[in-house]
Design a protein around this motif. Structure first.
Motif, mmCIF file in Angstrom:
data_model
loop_
_atom_site.group_PDB
_atom_site.id
_atom_site.type_symbol
_atom_site.label_atom_id
_atom_site.label_comp_id
_atom_site.label_asym_id
_atom_site.label_seq_id
_atom_site.Cartn_x
_atom_site.Cartn_y
_atom_site.Cartn_z
ATOM 1 N N PHE A 179 107.430 10.899 -2.585
ATOM 2 C CA PHE A 179 106.224 10.400 -1.907
ATOM 3 C C PHE A 179 106.616 9.596 -0.663
ATOM 4 O O PHE A 179 106.078 9.811 0.439
ATOM 5 N N LEU A 180 107.593 8.690 -0.816
ATOM 6 C CA LEU A 180 108.001 7.834 0.312
ATOM 7 C C LEU A 180 108.627 8.651 1.438
ATOM 8 O O LEU A 180 108.540 8.282 2.612
ATOM 9 N N ALA A 181 109.273 9.758 1.067
ATOM 10 C CA ALA A 181 109.937 10.583 2.078
ATOM 11 C C ALA A 181 108.950 11.485 2.817
ATOM 12 O O ALA A 181 109.308 12.127 3.803
ATOM 13 N N ASP A 182 107.690 11.525 2.346
ATOM 14 C CA ASP A 182 106.690 12.412 2.954
ATOM 15 C C ASP A 182 106.030 11.698 4.140
ATOM 16 O O ASP A 182 105.138 10.862 3.967
ATOM 17 N N ALA A 183 106.491 12.048 5.330
ATOM 18 C CA ALA A 183 106.042 11.334 6.543
ATOM 19 C C ALA A 183 104.564 11.540 6.831
ATOM 20 O O ALA A 183 103.988 10.808 7.622
#
Ligand SMILES: Nc1ncnc2c1ncn2[C@@H]1O[C@H](COP(=O)(O)OP(=O)(O)OP(=O)(O)O)[C@@H](O)[C@H]1O
Ligand SMILES: [Mg+2]
Length: 291
Positions: A179-183
């Motif tokens: 989720f955090l890596a999904d810009a």
């Protein structure tokens, strides 16, 4: 698409920067602006000193959710309380849950597991967004710890997923890391002052986020800018000091701009105390500062 339009599309925005540069104020300003656009926004504060409520003129959260106007609420969150809450949820017999959270082994695990506390905080944000909570929240803005610690926080779920090697905890951490890596869903906003040390830390944090996590901030806000000196009698010391501060601000902004080609907005230093009047004034200035 303006930078505020882009931020309004996010589900999670992490606001960070050097200590004292205006992270909490900017969190409140962004919250106010995006709630005014019809988003349902939750501001999460990690700092146990609790100051977000002062910026918005509400009572302190003390861990609970406090309404700060239409579409806007705040919550102060402490990692130990979040982790204990999770245990209570998984172990519905209160006596057993208490035995676990009061045990030495549990405390050793919480203190020893790499990134567990940071993951618990971000995991709380994820659950608020995706856990079927009512009323629904469109956007969580995290008033994160200062620079280095916030990079550690953002890296934590990935590290924990590796360390946990599967299992329920590993799966949860790995979902969160994805989720955090999904810009398209998660963004970072940096607050800074246009002074030597904060600009240095900002440049270092941009490099660190890129190298460690592949994250490019959505926006940098240069806060507390001295306004340009109005024309008038030149020679009194107050005016010289004002002029010197303004020149320093301009030189440091130029140094930032030489290495940063992303969005950069300025907010002035206003003669107002911490509180809703300051937040509202900065919110309308930020809206107008957009190109
Ligand atoms: N543009 C501004 N004009 C006037 N005062 C400001 C401005 N921005 C922030 N302040 C004031 O500066 C102080 C520090 O701001 P704030 O608490 O937002 O910083 P912070 O980065 O969250 O600090 P910390 O690292 O301690 O959490 C507060 O009193 C706030 O009201
Ligand atoms: Mg703060």
């Amino acid at each position: 698409m303006s930078v505020l339009d882009r931020i309004a599309e996010r589900q999670l925005v992490v606001v960070t920067g050097k200590g004292g540069v205006g992270k909490t104020t900017l969190t409140a300003v962004l919250g106010r602006l995006l709630a005014d656009r019809g988003k349902r926004v939750l501001l999460l504060e990690v700092d146990p000193r609790e100051s977000l409520h002062q910026a918005l003129g509400t009572e302190p959260s003390g861990g609970g959710i406090v309404q700060a106007g239409p579409g806007l609420s705040i919550q102060n969150l402490q990692p130990d309380a979040v982790i204990e809450g999770l245990v209570r949820e998984k172990v519905p017999i209160p006596y057993l849950a208490r035995k676990i959270t009061e045990s030495v082994a549990f405390h050793q695990f919480v203190e020893g597991a790499p990134g567990l506390k940071e993951t618990a905080l971000l995991g709380h944000a994820y659950r608020v967004l995706h856990g079927g909570h009512r009323p629904r929240t469109d956007l969580v803005i995290v008033d994160a710890p200062a620079t280095g610690h916030s990079a550690t926080m953002l890296a934590a779920p990935g590290l924990l997923a590796q360390a946990a090697e599967g299992g329920q905890l590993g799966a949860m951490a790995s979902d969160l890391a994805a989720f955090l890596a999904d810009a398209s869903r998660c963004g970072v906003v940096l607050a800074t002052l246009a002074e030597e040390m904060p600009i240095q830390e900002t440049l270092e944090l941009i490099a660190l986020l890129r190298a460690k996590l592949g994250i490019r901030p959505d926006l940098i806000v240069a806060n507390g800018m001295y306004p340009p000196l109005p024309p008038g009698a030149a020679q009194d010391p107050g005016r010289s000091l004002w002029r010197a501060r303004r020149r320093l601000n301009e030189a440091e902004l130029a140094r930032l701009s030489a290495s940063w080609d992303g969005s950069l907005l300025e907010l002035p230093l206003l003669p107002l105390d911490r509180g809703p009047a300051l937040v509202n004034a900065l919110a309308s200035l930020l809206k107008r500062a957009e190109p």
